[in-house]
Design an enzyme around this catalytic site. Structure first.
Site, PDB file in Angstrom:
ATOM      1  N   GLY A  92       0.796  -1.221   0.000  1.00 54.67           N
ATOM      2  CA  GLY A  92       0.000   0.000   0.000  1.00 54.67           C
ATOM      3  C   GLY A  92       0.824   1.263   0.000  1.00 54.67           C
ATOM      4  O   GLY A  92       0.565   2.196  -0.782  1.00 54.67           O
ATOM      5  N   HIS A  93       1.834   1.336   0.875  1.00 50.36           N
ATOM      6  CA  HIS A  93       2.677   2.529   0.910  1.00 50.36           C
ATOM      7  C   HIS A  93       3.428   2.694  -0.404  1.00 50.36           C
ATOM      8  O   HIS A  93       3.547   3.810  -0.931  1.00 50.36           O
ATOM      9  CB  HIS A  93       3.656   2.447   2.088  1.00 50.36           C
ATOM     10  CG  HIS A  93       4.585   3.594   2.176  1.00 50.36           C
ATOM     11  ND1 HIS A  93       4.163   4.907   2.276  1.00 50.36           N
ATOM     12  CD2 HIS A  93       5.952   3.655   2.182  1.00 50.36           C
ATOM     13  CE1 HIS A  93       5.212   5.718   2.328  1.00 50.36           C
ATOM     14  NE2 HIS A  93       6.300   4.975   2.264  1.00 50.36           N
ATOM     15  N   ASP A 122       9.622  -8.648  -2.379  1.00 47.46           N
ATOM     16  CA  ASP A 122      10.038 -10.009  -2.051  1.00 47.46           C
ATOM     17  C   ASP A 122       8.905 -11.024  -2.147  1.00 47.46           C
ATOM     18  O   ASP A 122       9.138 -12.222  -1.970  1.00 47.46           O
ATOM     19  CB  ASP A 122      10.664 -10.043  -0.653  1.00 47.46           C
ATOM     20  CG  ASP A 122      12.049  -9.414  -0.639  1.00 47.46           C
ATOM     21  OD1 ASP A 122      12.645  -9.274  -1.729  1.00 47.46           O
ATOM     22  OD2 ASP A 122      12.538  -9.065   0.447  1.00 47.46           O
ATOM     23  N   HIS A 146       6.173  26.336  10.768  1.00 49.58           N
ATOM     24  CA  HIS A 146       7.478  26.967  10.590  1.00 49.58           C
ATOM     25  C   HIS A 146       8.533  26.445  11.572  1.00 49.58           C
ATOM     26  O   HIS A 146       8.231  26.056  12.699  1.00 49.58           O
ATOM     27  CB  HIS A 146       7.352  28.483  10.761  1.00 49.58           C
ATOM     28  CG  HIS A 146       6.924  28.883  12.155  1.00 49.58           C
ATOM     29  ND1 HIS A 146       7.824  29.098  13.174  1.00 49.58           N
ATOM     30  CD2 HIS A 146       5.691  29.075  12.692  1.00 49.58           C
ATOM     31  CE1 HIS A 146       7.181  29.422  14.275  1.00 49.58           C
ATOM     32  NE2 HIS A 146       5.873  29.415  14.010  1.00 49.58           N
TER      33      HIS A 146
END
Length: 218
Positions: free
Chosen positions: A16-17, A39, A139
């Protein structure tokens, strides 16, 4: 930020990622070819991209392909990226076109900035980080190497996120705080003071819990 002239991108991890990473890379319109290594040898295609081998085949591609490690586990991602960098692999920075990146923002190699992310000025993001969908980083933040900022996380100004830390989905970190390397925040945690001890933190305000007893990582 580094710029590579390589025309092909090889993504390690087709789950998924990996799919979201590939979609981000595709929308950057930078590489002529995108492919995966995985794999699971039963997989041949993911998101329409070919799976051209397993992790043991990586050496054949290091010279001619940019490499990206699309593995969510911070420790495994770090291990693979560090080993491959030592062999001369080049790791691009992936930034979705919809992300808003402020002035004087530094992003290191192998980091992905997903769709809808906002990173405001004077923030520094290290190697191999995941800044996931619609997270906001205000920031003067420092996000150290191989951290994962999950979808919908909000970091206020002047926050330090330590190396390998995982900030769970929807978490909030108030301004001028520091979270130690390797910490884990559960979904929806709200951090109102420094976290200076490793462990798993959940709740509002975030509190440390017994990992084995109270936290389900499945």
């Amino acid at each position: 930020m580094n710029e590579s002239a390589k025309q092909n991108l090889l993504i390690i991890g087709a789950s998924g990622h990996g799919k979201v990473v590939a979609d981000t890379a595709l929308k950057m319109n930078k590489w002529q070819r995108i492919a995966f290594l995985d794999d699971d040898e039963s997989l041949k295609v993911s998101l329409g991209f070919d799976i051209i081998g397993t992790s043991k085949d990586i050496e054949a591609y290091i010279n001619d392909w940019d490499i990206f490690v699309a593995i969510g586990n911070n420790t495994i991602r770090e291990k693979i990226q560090v080993e491959l960098q030592a062999q001369g692999a080049t790791f691009p920075i992936l930034i979705h076109p919809s992300a808003a990146i402020g002035k004087e923002v530094e992003i290191a190699e192998g980091t992905v900035i997903m769709a809808g992310v906002v990173i405001n000025s004077s923030t520094k993001i290290g190697r191999g980080c995941i800044i996931n969908t619609s997270a906001t980083v205000d920031h003067d933040n420092l996000i150290e190497d191989f951290a994962h900022i999950s979808p919908g996380v909000h970091l206020a100004g002047t926050v330090i996120i330590g190396k390998g830390t995982w900030i769970g989905i929807g978490s909030i970190v108030s301004n001028n705080l520091e979270i130690i390397s390797g910490a884990i925040l559960g979904a929806g945690a709200v951090v109102l003071k420094d976290i200076n001890e490793t462990g798993v933190y959940v709740g509002v305000p975030a509190r440390r819990i017994n990992y084995g007893k109270d936290f389900n990582t499945s």
